[in-house]
Write an enzyme that holds these catalytic residues in place. Structure first.
Site, PDB file in Angstrom:
ATOM      1  N   SER A 107       0.840  -1.188   0.000  1.00  0.00           N
ATOM      2  CA  SER A 107       0.000   0.000   0.000  1.00  0.00           C
ATOM      3  C   SER A 107       0.879   1.243   0.000  1.00  0.00           C
ATOM      4  CB  SER A 107      -0.870  -0.007   1.261  1.00  0.00           C
ATOM      5  OG  SER A 107      -1.501   1.228   1.457  1.00  0.00           O
TER       6      SER A 107
ATOM      7  N   TYR B  86      -0.264   0.253  10.567  1.00  0.00           N
ATOM      8  CA  TYR B  86      -0.617  -0.277   9.241  1.00  0.00           C
ATOM      9  C   TYR B  86       0.493   0.053   8.242  1.00  0.00           C
ATOM     10  CZ  TYR B  86      -3.105  -1.222   4.919  1.00  0.00           C
ATOM     11  OH  TYR B  86      -3.451  -1.710   3.688  1.00  0.00           O
TER      12      TYR B  86
END
Length: 176
Positions: A158, A168
């Site tokens: 990502s 994350y």
């Protein structure tokens, strides 16, 4: 020949598409990641000469539906557990003989805690990282010995790896 698809967390219903072109050395694996109803991420591959797909997931109902939709095999798998990843590889080899590709797309995302690295509960952080970072390694280690020459591994990442996005982003930076 089989391609293993590791998915885990149901996602928010939001259409998105991406494609990876075949890599070096004539690899045939092209991974298309898309959100499918009911809010489940499916990583579906297209391989010129392969016919079989394996879906690995914790959510049996969703995983079985995805596998049925694509005509593949479903294997209940906890990617954070190396023994579960080994069982996935063994089931794939038992059914199809070998593995020619892996798409690591498992993640805790949709319902993840929004917290800072210094305040996120330690147990949650460790479970999160065991899925989002260590899970890709556990499945890769389990699958790699059974892969054909010229096979490919796709690790879903990502842009969160490049901007501050807490734990994350840290996990995605580790994937990169």
């Amino acid at each position: 020949d089989a391609v293993v698809i590791a998915v885990e967390e149901p996602r928010q219903e939001r259409p998105r598409r991406g494609a990876l072109e075949p890599g070096d050395h004539g690899r045939d694996l092209v991974a298309e990641v898309r959100v499918r109803l009911p809010c489940h991420v499916l990583a579906q591959r297209r391989v010129e000469h392969a016919q079989d797909e394996v879906v690995a997931d914790l959510n049996d109902e969703a995983g079985e539906k995805v596998a049925a939709d694509i005509g593949g095999l479903y294997v209940h798998t906890d990617v954070s557990d190396p023994a579960s990843a080994e069982a996935l590889a063994a089931a794939t080899v038992e059914r199809y003989g070998n593995i020619n590709g892996l798409v690591n797309n498992a993640a805790i995302y949709g319902g993840m805690k929004l917290d800072f690295l210094i305040t996120v509960p330690w147990d949650y952080y460790k479970k999160f990282m065991s899925v989002n970072l260590d899970g890709a390694l556990a499945v890769t280690r389990a699958v790699y010995p059974h892969m054909k020459e010229g096979g490919a591994i796709v690790n879903q990442s990502s842009t969160a790896a490049y901007i501050y996005s807490g734990f994350y982003g840290l996990a995605k930076a580790g994937i990169n």
